[in-house]
Design a protein around this motif. Structure first.
Motif, PDB file in Angstrom:
ATOM      1  N   ALA A  10     -14.381   8.317 -52.716  1.00 32.80           N
ATOM      2  CA  ALA A  10     -13.644   7.076 -52.945  1.00 32.80           C
ATOM      3  C   ALA A  10     -12.134   7.275 -52.976  1.00 32.80           C
ATOM      4  CB  ALA A  10     -14.115   6.419 -54.244  1.00 32.80           C
ATOM      5  N   THR A  11     -11.681   8.431 -53.493  1.00 30.63           N
ATOM      6  CA  THR A  11     -10.244   8.650 -53.679  1.00 30.63           C
ATOM      7  C   THR A  11      -9.649   9.689 -52.741  1.00 30.63           C
ATOM      8  OG1 THR A  11     -10.551  10.388 -55.344  1.00 30.63           O
ATOM      9  CG2 THR A  11     -10.520   8.088 -56.117  1.00 30.63           C
ATOM     10  N   GLY A  12     -10.491  10.539 -52.158  1.00 30.81           N
ATOM     11  CA  GLY A  12      -9.988  11.621 -51.331  1.00 30.81           C
ATOM     12  C   GLY A  12      -9.511  12.822 -52.115  1.00 30.81           C
ATOM     13  N   GLU A  13      -9.658  12.783 -53.439  1.00 28.93           N
ATOM     14  CA  GLU A  13      -9.188  13.884 -54.282  1.00 28.93           C
ATOM     15  C   GLU A  13     -10.087  15.107 -54.138  1.00 28.93           C
ATOM     16  OE1 GLU A  13      -8.607  14.880 -59.065  1.00 28.93           O
ATOM     17  OE2 GLU A  13      -9.533  12.996 -58.418  1.00 28.93           O
ATOM     18  N   HIS A 207     -20.053   6.723 -48.221  1.00 31.68           N
ATOM     19  CA  HIS A 207     -19.236   5.869 -49.092  1.00 31.68           C
ATOM     20  C   HIS A 207     -19.936   4.539 -49.356  1.00 31.68           C
ATOM     21  CE1 HIS A 207     -15.951   2.811 -49.708  1.00 31.68           C
ATOM     22  NE2 HIS A 207     -15.707   3.676 -50.680  1.00 31.68           N
ATOM     23  N   PRO A 237      -5.033  13.157 -48.983  1.00 37.79           N
ATOM     24  CA  PRO A 237      -6.314  12.499 -49.273  1.00 37.79           C
ATOM     25  C   PRO A 237      -6.724  11.473 -48.226  1.00 37.79           C
ATOM     26  CG  PRO A 237      -4.944  12.603 -51.236  1.00 37.79           C
ATOM     27  CD  PRO A 237      -4.088  13.038 -50.099  1.00 37.79           C
ATOM     28  N   ARG A 239      -8.895   8.218 -47.803  1.00 36.80           N
ATOM     29  CA  ARG A 239      -9.520   7.160 -48.598  1.00 36.80           C
ATOM     30  C   ARG A 239     -10.183   6.167 -47.659  1.00 36.80           C
ATOM     31  NH1 ARG A 239      -4.479   8.064 -50.971  1.00 36.80           N
ATOM     32  NH2 ARG A 239      -4.581   8.914 -53.092  1.00 36.80           N
ATOM     33  N   ARG A 243      -8.429   3.863 -44.591  1.00 36.20           N
ATOM     34  CA  ARG A 243      -8.779   4.058 -43.182  1.00 36.20           C
ATOM     35  C   ARG A 243      -9.299   2.751 -42.565  1.00 36.20           C
ATOM     36  NH1 ARG A 243      -9.149   9.589 -41.690  1.00 36.20           N
ATOM     37  NH2 ARG A 243      -9.906   8.910 -39.667  1.00 36.20           N
TER      38      ARG A 243
END
Length: 253
Positions: A10-13, A207, A237, A239, A243
């Motif tokens: 969800a966050t790309g972290e 996702h 990140p 996300r 995108r």
């Protein structure tokens, strides 16, 4: 040791890494990891190998922490390791020696290891859970663990096996299985990691299905610790929402 990033979808972290053993033979080149472990498990070498892996990973976590990099590292253990309490004592000792918080370490066990001797395995992972080390069930969906075992085990995470994830973009049955496993794990309060995420379409499907974390070549291949540090410095990140906004025509934004 090689390390493969694990990314919150969800966050790309970057939330963690999986520690993976690699061996470059002087004549044969890079040896297949599964072959290496299969041979090692048949001898006393496995015990020594596990001790080496624990030492290296905990020391690496301490080095990253000193450099301001906060990650959780997951490492795999064999069924032999889980049949004795020795691994618990070793991990507790190394965490204290290097000043690493137990929450920074996670052990991955397979369904096969669990079912080989549920009573002894449960005793070992319960001790690990008590000192703060997280437990993940690896290769979820490929074994025979019952709902009773999933309910009893002190798990924090399940990893959906790559054999299902790789095909979910093109196979409706695989996609349905992955969604069902994500729903089941979510109902049990467990974090879900998908292995083998190799393209954007699979990433988007995961996702949409509510998967928490992804791991695979879509983000990065496994790499030595030094390369991972450089990769983290370059990483930006990804996300899904961002995108999707980029891909819409201007009038739809």
């Amino acid at each position: 040791m090689y390390y493969q990033p694990q990314i919150a979808i969800a966050t790309g972290e970057v939330v963690g890494v999986e520690a993976l053993l690699r061996w470059r033979h002087p004549r044969r080149g890079m040896v297949d990891p599964e072959e290496l472990i299969r041979v090692a498990e048949q001898s006393a070498v496995m015990r020594l190998l596990t001790r080496r892996v624990v030492d290296d990973v905990v020391e690496q976590l301490a080095q990253w922490s000193a450099a301001g990099i906060t990650l959780r590292a997951a490492l795999n253990v064999s069924v032999r390791d889980l049949h004795t309490g020795e691994i618990v004592d070793q991990i507790a000792d190394r965490l204290a020696r290097y000043g690493v918080r137990p929450q920074r370490l996670q052990l991955e066990i397979t369904e096969g290891a669990l079912m080989a001797d549920p009573r002894r395995v449960l005793a070992t992972i319960s001790r690990l859970h008590a000192i703060g080390v997280a437990i993940a069930l690896d290769d979820f969906g490929t074994g025979y663990s019952s709902m009773q075992h999933l309910r009893r085990l002190p798990l924090s995470e399940v990893k959906v096996d790559r054999s299902f994830v790789l095909g979910m973009a093109d196979d409706a049955d695989d996609a349905a299985i992955v969604r069902s496993m994500i729903d089941l794990a979510g109902a049990l309060g467990l974090r879900v990691v998908a292995e083998g995420v190799e393209d954007e379409r699979t990433w988007r499907l995961l996702h949409a299905a509510g998967c928490d974390v992804a791991q695979g070549w879509f983000y990065a291949r496994p790499m030595p610790a030094g390369e991972l540090t450089a990769w983290l410095a370059r990483y930006r990140p990804l996300r899904p929402a961002a995108r999707e906004a980029e891909s819409r025509p201007p009038q739809a934004r």
